[in-house]
Structures are given as structure tokens and as C-alpha cells.
Design an enzyme around this catalytic site. Structure first.
Site, PDB file in Angstrom:
ATOM      1  CD1 TRP A 156     -11.564  -1.871   9.946  1.00 35.58           C
ATOM      2  CD2 TRP A 156      -9.765  -1.825  11.252  1.00 35.58           C
ATOM      3  NE1 TRP A 156     -10.797  -0.801   9.563  1.00 35.58           N
ATOM      4  CE2 TRP A 156      -9.684  -0.754  10.350  1.00 35.58           C
ATOM      5  CE3 TRP A 156      -8.725  -2.001  12.194  1.00 35.58           C
ATOM      6  CZ2 TRP A 156      -8.618   0.155  10.351  1.00 35.58           C
ATOM      7  CZ3 TRP A 156      -7.670  -1.111  12.177  1.00 35.58           C
ATOM      8  CH2 TRP A 156      -7.618  -0.037  11.271  1.00 35.58           C
ATOM      9  CG  HIS A 177      -8.743  -3.309   6.758  1.00 32.76           C
ATOM     10  ND1 HIS A 177      -7.913  -2.622   7.610  1.00 32.76           N
ATOM     11  CD2 HIS A 177      -8.566  -4.612   7.068  1.00 32.76           C
ATOM     12  CE1 HIS A 177      -7.265  -3.482   8.388  1.00 32.76           C
ATOM     13  NE2 HIS A 177      -7.649  -4.693   8.077  1.00 32.76           N
ATOM     14  NE  ARG A 203     -14.450  -1.153   7.697  1.00 33.05           N
ATOM     15  CZ  ARG A 203     -13.675  -0.087   7.655  1.00 33.05           C
ATOM     16  NH1 ARG A 203     -14.072   1.051   8.206  1.00 33.05           N
ATOM     17  NH2 ARG A 203     -12.497  -0.137   7.071  1.00 33.05           N
ATOM     18  CD  GLN A 217     -10.862  -0.121   2.856  1.00 37.35           C
ATOM     19  OE1 GLN A 217      -9.967  -0.962   2.879  1.00 37.35           O
ATOM     20  NE2 GLN A 217     -11.209   0.590   3.918  1.00 37.35           N
ATOM     21  CB  VAL A 260       1.158   3.091   8.788  1.00 33.77           C
ATOM     22  CG1 VAL A 260       0.870   2.318   7.505  1.00 33.77           C
ATOM     23  CG2 VAL A 260      -0.116   3.677   9.378  1.00 33.77           C
ATOM     24  CB  ALA A 314       0.502   0.840   3.385  1.00 36.28           C
TER      25      ALA A 314
HETATM   26  N1  PHE Z   1      -7.086  -0.089   6.211  1.00 36.31           N
HETATM   27  C1  PHE Z   1      -7.360   1.228   6.700  1.00 36.31           C
HETATM   28  C2  PHE Z   1      -8.873   1.381   6.866  1.00 36.31           C
HETATM   29  O1  PHE Z   1      -9.609   0.575   6.423  1.00 36.31           O
HETATM   30  C3  PHE Z   1      -6.855   2.291   5.766  1.00 36.31           C
HETATM   31  C4  PHE Z   1      -5.350   2.320   5.653  1.00 36.31           C
HETATM   32  C5  PHE Z   1      -4.693   1.526   4.747  1.00 36.31           C
HETATM   33  C6  PHE Z   1      -4.600   3.147   6.469  1.00 36.31           C
HETATM   34  C7  PHE Z   1      -3.319   1.574   4.638  1.00 36.31           C
HETATM   35  C8  PHE Z   1      -3.220   3.193   6.363  1.00 36.31           C
HETATM   36  C9  PHE Z   1      -2.586   2.399   5.438  1.00 36.31           C
HETATM   37  O2  PHE Z   1      -9.319   2.332   7.459  1.00 36.31           O
END
Ligand code: PHE
Length: 346
Positions: A156, A177, A203, A217, A260, A314
Site C-alpha cells: 500500500w 484503501h 495505488r 472500494q 484483523v 471489517a
Molecule cells: N483494506 C484491505 C485492502 O485494501 C481490504 C480489507 C479491509 C481487508 C478490511 C480486511 C478488512 O486490501
């Protein structure tokens, strides 16, 4: 002479009868009533006659002149009325004609997909919120358990804003994200939290059929006293069935995202082949649709939530990817090439 006058009258009236245009009428007027017209020359021809006769014929000729003038005025009036009627007919509005169609725009397929996704979640009690496209390092990484030097940053660590703090740090970037909004929402509210966050992400990518440097997203977050992994599975399963069909099956497999624990990748059985294996599911029978997981206790504690009471889940999914799967779109670049032939199909 009398006879001559009578003939002139018959001829003039017959001609007048036949006239159907204003130009012809004017010619007629000049020919009979004009200064050098037939009546004037008739009167002039009377000078050589004896007085008695001149008077009688003169009176007759003048009588005839007024008759012709009267007829002329009538004809002129009739012609004008006819012309006015013709113009009115021409300019008449036909109220039975169908109206001209107003060109209607439509929503971009990504916008439509966002709305559909959000609608599925709002119907399950989630609220829609949005956040900034330009984000702090803290929300994008630090607060999500991705400290400086963490290998997960590689995925990221992308488009930084050219802005430096006094100690030479660059703390601002285009969000890679929508997960930073998990933190912003929790900082501002106490549980229960149920939000979905649609938003554009950025990105540094070499673009190809499945990658764009800007894309959408939808993030989701639910935190409350007693939320379990089963709640997450149930919610996401219901979501998948609403978007891809009531007969869908879901598969959750371990995946890693620092914010997470446990983290999962969610897949649905291929709606195109029903799991037998095809081009859309790359012969695997399964299609990955999002990343998800239980919110990491460290993240909860950082925003001041007591992680011994509160738990939550999430998830994050790619909007264009959803639309590509749903509509069989083969190249993500089609979304942003402004090709009307593509856009009109939605
Ligand atoms: N933010 C992560 C991504 O961009 C996706 C994600 C969001 C994963 C929330 C777990 C919980 O790949």
C-alpha cells in the site's frame, strides 16, 4: 362610348374575380384605377365630346370607378384574410405530436455498483459514510497495525503527497484503501458501529486488465458488544447472495491483513459455471470477492474501545471487480476510458 365603358367594366370585374395573389391585385389596380389606368384615359378621351354627353359619360365613368374601388377593397381584404389563415395554419402547434426526447444521462457502472453494494448493507442496518481521498500515514497505516518498516506497507506504500513536516517526514498520501475510515469512524463514535464506506483509492500500479491506479472500494465495519465471527460470515454471505444470486455458496479461507485477526478472504462459488470451473473463475470453481476479518484488538484499543467488551468485523471489496464479475467485463480499464459504447450498456 357607353358600350366601351360597359365592356371595360365587365373585363375589369372578370379579371378581378380571377386574381388570387396580392401582386396580381396590385397590377390590376394600376391597370384600371392607376393614374395612367384605363378609367383615367377613358375620362381623358371625353374632352372632345359635347358638354351634355361628357357630363353623362363622366358621371357613369365615376360611378364605375367607385364600384371598381369598392370591389378592389373587398378583394384585397379577402386575400389578406386568406394569407393570414394560411400563416396561422402553418404556425399551428400540433399538440398531438410526440415531444422531442430529452437526452438522458445515466449513472456510471461503478456508481451503480457502489449504490447496489451500499443498498445491500444499509438494508442490514449499516450507515453510509465517506472519508478523505488524501489521508494521513497514521490512518492509512499506523492505526491499522502497520508501523513504519512493516512489510505489509509494501502493498500500500504508494502515492505520497509532496509535503514534509519539520523533521523531514512525509505523512500524507492518496489513500491506497478505504480502511483508514475504520479508525476515523471509531474515533468519533461509540459502539454500536455499523458503517459502509464507498470511496476512491489510489495505488502506484502498472495498469492492466485487472489493475487501475485509481479504483473504488467499499469498506465495512461493525463493532459492538458480542459481535462474532459467525455474525461476519452471516452478513457477508447474505450480501453475496443479494448481489450474485440467492443460490450462492460462500467460502472463507485464512488470509492476512494486519488490522484483523483472524483475517479471511471470502469467495463465492462461481455463478457462471456453478463451481465446475470456467474462464471467469479461472477453472477453480471459486471467485474471491473480498478481504475481511475480526477487528484486531490492538486497533480497538488504539481508538479507546475496550477490547474485552467490544468485538467487531471489517471487510473491504473492490467495486470495479464486483461489477466485472457481475457483468462479465473483461478489462477494468474500460471503466475509465470514456468509451460511450461501453458506458451505454449499463
Ligand atoms: N483494506 C484491505 C485492502 O485494501 C481490504 C480489507 C479491509 C481487508 C478490511 C480486511 C478488512 O486490501
Amino acid at each position: 362610348m357607353r358600350e366601351e365603358l360597359e365592356k371595360l367594366k365587365t373585363k375589369a370585374l372578370a379579371e378581378l374575380e380571377a386574381i388570387d395573389g396580392e401582386e396580381d391585385l396590385e397590377e390590376w389596380r394600376i391597370a384600371y384605377l392607376g393614374r395612367k389606368g384605363a378609367i383615367t384615359s377613358f375620362l381623358r378621351g371625353l374632352v372632345s365630346l359635347p358638354l351634355e354627353e361628357r357630363r353623362a359619360l363622366g358621371a357613369l365613368a365615376n360611378e364605375m370607378k367607385s364600384l371598381l374601388e369598392k370591389r378592389f377593397a373587398e378583394t384585397e381584404k379577402a386575400l389578406k384574410a386568406a394569407e393570414a389563415a394560411r400563416l396561422a395554419e402553418k404556425g399551428r402547434i400540433d399538440v398531438t405530436l410526440p415531444g422531442r426526447p430529452v437526452p438522458l444521462g445515466r449513472l456510471h457502472p461503478a456508481t451503480q455498483m457502489i449504490r447496489e453494494i451500499c443498498a445491500a448493507f444499509t438494508s442490514m442496518g449499516f450507515r453510509v459514510v465517506e472519508g478523505p481521498d488524501v489521508e494521513w500515514d497514521y490512518y492509512s497505516f499506523e492505526a491499522l497495525n502497520i508501523p513504519k518498516g512493516h512489510p505489509a506497507r509494501d502493498m500500500w506504500n504508494t502515492l505520497w503527497i509532496d509535503y514534509q513536516t519539520e523533521d523531514g517526514e512525509r505523512p500524507m498520501l492518496l489513500r491506497p484503501h478505504t480502511s483508514p475510515m475504520q479508525i476515523r469512524v471509531m474515533e468519533k463514535t461509540r459502539p454500536p458501529v455499523r458503517v459502509v464506506v464507498p470511496g476512491r483509492c489510489y495505488r502506484y500500479e502498472a495498469t492492466d486488465a485487472t489493475h487501475e491506479s485509481a479504483f473504488f472500494q467499499v469498506e465495512g465495519l461493525a463493532v459492538d458488544d458480542g459481535i462474532t465471527f459467525a455474525n461476519m460470515k452471516g452478513t457477508l454471505y447474505e450480501f453475496a447472495r443479494r448481489i450474485f444470486g440467492a443460490e450462492r455458496k460462500a467460502r472463507f479461507r485464512c488470509d492476512y491483513f494486519p488490522f484483523v485477526e483472524p483475517g479471511v478472504e471470502m469467495a463465492i462459488d462461481c455463478f457462471a459455471c456453478g463451481g465446475k470451473g470456467c474462464r471467469i473463475c479461472k477453472e477453480s470453481g471459486w471467485i474471491e470477492i473480498m478481504g475481511a476479518g475480526m477487528v484486531h484488538p490492538g486497533v480497538l484499543e488504539r481508538v479507546g474501545y475496550d477490547s474485552s467488551i467490544y468485538t467487531g468485523f471489517a471487510f473491504g471489496l473492490g467495486v470495479e471487480r464486483m461489477a466485472m464479475l457481475k457483468y462479465g467485463i473483461e478489462d477494468i480499464r474500460l471503466f475509465y476510458s470514456n468509451d460511450m459504447r461501453f458506458l451505454r450498456q449499463f
